[in-house]
Design a protein around this motif. Structure first.
Motif, PDB file in Angstrom:
ATOM      1  N   TYR A 122      -7.054  22.644 -21.351  1.00 53.82           N
ATOM      2  CA  TYR A 122      -6.142  23.173 -20.334  1.00 53.82           C
ATOM      3  C   TYR A 122      -4.889  23.661 -21.057  1.00 53.82           C
ATOM      4  N   GLY A 142      -4.683  25.458 -11.904  1.00 46.78           N
ATOM      5  CA  GLY A 142      -5.499  26.320 -12.764  1.00 46.78           C
ATOM      6  C   GLY A 142      -5.346  27.777 -12.349  1.00 46.78           C
ATOM      7  N   THR A 182     -10.756  26.032 -13.948  1.00 49.97           N
ATOM      8  CA  THR A 182      -9.340  26.317 -13.655  1.00 49.97           C
ATOM      9  C   THR A 182      -9.118  26.377 -12.140  1.00 49.97           C
ATOM     10  N   ASP A 192      -4.445  27.968 -18.177  1.00 50.18           N
ATOM     11  CA  ASP A 192      -5.650  28.753 -18.438  1.00 50.18           C
ATOM     12  C   ASP A 192      -6.653  27.856 -19.141  1.00 50.18           C
ATOM     13  N   GLY A 193      -7.908  28.298 -19.126  1.00 51.68           N
ATOM     14  CA  GLY A 193      -8.946  27.535 -19.809  1.00 51.68           C
ATOM     15  C   GLY A 193      -9.137  28.038 -21.226  1.00 51.68           C
TER      16      GLY A 193
END
Lengths: 383, 232
Positions: free
Chosen positions: A117, A137, A185, A177-178
């Motif tokens: 994350y 997310g 997210t 963001d992932g």
């Protein structure tokens, strides 16, 4: 390639039939794309979990709480690097259908535990310094058009506030963001200390723990040690790998993978019959033409190749259009409006889909092609 | 080619029996035939007399029940299927009563079909097909589809397809059977030119005495045997 005009010419013979068969195959592959994306949505969590993370929950059920005080004892167990806790909040944003996961956590250890994350240093800092701060997310923020600085009201369904109200308000201080495309997210995290001081009941209780182990190969042994540590206590634990935990969670709504594969098999079987019937008709109608080709000197195998080529061309054109349309529509977003944590077709699945189009063409064309191969020239010319 | 006595075709002791259920139909019985190089032979006879069957045997499209078929010194009735197909593509040109053109490709592409089995490249195939079409006088119609051509024109495309590989033997099964008198005359003239000017050996099956009159000689088939006189 020099035979392409022959193969293509055969498909032009009955344009409407070719078009309808092509459309049937196309629809089947659009469905394939969507079902694969849905299957992915349910299995991605399992695929992407940290191999060095365990989940500890109450032995009886996930809805039973564990003491917050377990944290230090867990971290003292040999092989455990760190532990963080979380609790299911289960609130409603605007209306019940706007489902997404909300969890109170300790920001710093939580972000250490989940490096996938990604927040900016400023956002991290803001979360540490804002008691009612929360992070969302990217997919979730996009879904509700949230911006950093927004105030997010959530109606509690479990956790009433000390003053008896259900209304919780959070300041959105960051949007994460992932690290990978499949990173979830769609979740919402806020601070445990804020939750702890504001909730009416359950003080000192948490939902579950995530644990990082120093050696993933020792994970089963460490899990056993953890459960032994809390054996015969009022809150016994069940420790499992994060993958098993996520899989168990997904299975609560049924074995989606099996259901999806069953539906896909039915779709492909049906489309196989449609394409096979088209090819059988096409070969029956062209018996004399195929006999002429043999009379001109085409071998049995080259006629077999022509019929198979026609079938494969039909299936790959229809299938490729289907996959292309599925990819386009899926890339425009989740049809559930963001409920699914991931919604996309991985490139490898597109490749699998394309291979399936070739396989479909081969299987659908095999019997008619063998029939064409067996055709006797003199008999064929008499028809 | 390894023929003796200038004979291109030699069929000896040919029997052909078809089975229909338990019934056996003797179509050809001990038939003997020799066709010299450069001949234009017409085969006549009543329906069901076995004319087309004989033509199929000479072209390697079918096998005799007994006897031997030799074309250009090659015993073709014993060739395995794959070799027979290759042999046909090199040595036999076939003209059918109903033209048997592929409807979804142009006249030019129809003529190119036998060339797909050769080592010629695309440009060479195109050029050969153009030459064949010019021989039959259809250069201007090369891009037309069969449905856009008259019966006579379609048959001329069929002849162009038959001669495009410069075959040893041209086998024509009722080539004018589906045509009006004028078109029929044009086709027969074309075949006659191919025989007289280019030395093509032709065996033609026909019901029509007018067509047979264009051939160098005529044989009559009846009850499975050939004779030089029509059967009364």
């Amino acid at each position: 390639m020099k035979y392409f005009f022959l193969v293509f010419g055969s498909l032009k013979r009955k344009k409407v039939r070719t078009l309808l068969t092509c459309l049937s195959i196309m629809v089947a592959f659009i469905l394939f794309g969507y079902l694969i994306a849905v299957k992915q949505a349910f299995s991605q969590g399992v695929d992407l979990v940290g191999i060095d993370r365990l989940v500890i929950r109450h032995k009886v059920s996930i809805i039973q709480f564990l003491p917050e005080s377990y944290k230090d004892r867990i971290e003292d167990i040999e092989g455990v690097d760190s532990a963080v806790f979380a609790t299911w909040f289960g609130g409603i944003y605007q209306k019940p259908t706007n489902f997404f996961g909300q969890m109170p956590v300790d920001p710093e250890p939580f972000l250490d535990m989940f490096p996938e994350y990604i927040l900016t240093p400023e956002e991290k800092q803001a979360w540490m310094s804002t008691r009612a701060g929360a992070i969302a997310g990217r997919a979730l923020a996009d879904r509700f058009d949230w911006k950093v600085g927004d105030r997010i009201p959530i109606q509690a369904t479990i956790w009433l506030k000390k003053d008896g109200s259900q209304s919780w308000e959070f300041d959105l201080v960051g949007i994460y963001d992932g690290a990978e495309r499949g990173t979830d997210t769609t979740q919402f995290f806020f601070r445990h200390d804020f939750f702890q001081e504001s909730r009416q009941f359950g003080s000192g209780r948490v939902g579950w723990y995530w644990v990082r182990v120093s050696d993933p190969e020792q994970a089963p042994e460490i899990a056993r040690r953890i459960d032994e540590e809390f054996a015969n206590s009022p809150a016994e634990t069940k420790t499992e790998t994060e993958g098993a935990f996520v899989q168990g969670f997904a299975k609560q709504i049924g074995n989606t993978g099996v259901i999806i594969m069953f539906v896909l098999s039915a779709v492909f079987f049906t489309i196989l019959l449609v394409a096979g019937n088209t090819m059988a008709q096409a070969v029956r109608e062209r018996t004399a033409e195929l006999a002429v080709l043999k009379a001109l000197g085409f071998t049995d195998n080259s006629v077999l190749g022509l019929v198979l080529g026609e079938s494969i061309l039909l299936a790959t054109v229809g299938g490729s259009f289907g996959l292309g349309i599925a990819w386009f529509l899926i890339s425009r977003g989740d049809p559930t409006g963001g409920t699914l944590p991931f919604f996309y077709i991985p490139a490898i699945q597109l490749l699998v889909g394309f291979s399936l189009t070739i396989l479909l063409g081969l299987v659908a064309g095999l019997l008619p092609a063998l029939q064409a191969r067996r055709l006797q020239v003199a008999q064929g010319l008499r028809r | 080619m390894n023929e003796k006595d200038g004979m291109l075709v030699r069929a000896a002791g040919i029997d052909k029996i078809f089975k229909r259920g338990s019934e056996e139909i003797h179509v050809l019985q001990g038939l003997e035939l020799e066709v010299p190089h450069g001949d234009f032979l017409a085969l006549m006879g009543p329906s069901g007399s076995g004319k087309s069957t004989l033509l199929n045997l000479l072209g390697g499209l079918d096998r005799p029940t007994a006897g031997a078929v030799e074309v250009g010194g090659q015993r073709i009735d014993k060739l395995p299927q794959r070799k027979l197909a290759a042999w046909r593509s090199r040595h036999i040109g076939l003209v059918f009563q109903f033209y048997n053109l592929l409807p979804t490709i142009t006249a030019q592409k129809n003529v190119e079909l036998p060339l797909l089995l050769t080592h010629l490249n695309k440009a060479q195939r195109k050029k050969q097909a153009e030459i064949a079409l010019s021989v039959v006088g259809l250069t201007q119609r090369s891009r037309h589809y069969p449905r856009q051509l008259s019966g006579g024109e379609q048959q001329r495309v069929g002849i162009a397809r038959a001669i495009v590989t410069d075959p040893t033997l041209l086998l024509c099964d009722e080539p004018t059977g589906d045509l009006d008198r004028k078109s029929s005359d044009e086709i027969l003239q074309l075949l006659q030119n191919l025989n007289q000017e280019q030395g093509k050996t032709i065996v033609m099956v026909s019901h029509d005495p007018h067509a047979a009159a264009r051939a160098r000689r005529t044989l009559y088939l009846d009850k499975g045997l050939l004779s030089t006189e029509p059967v009364q």
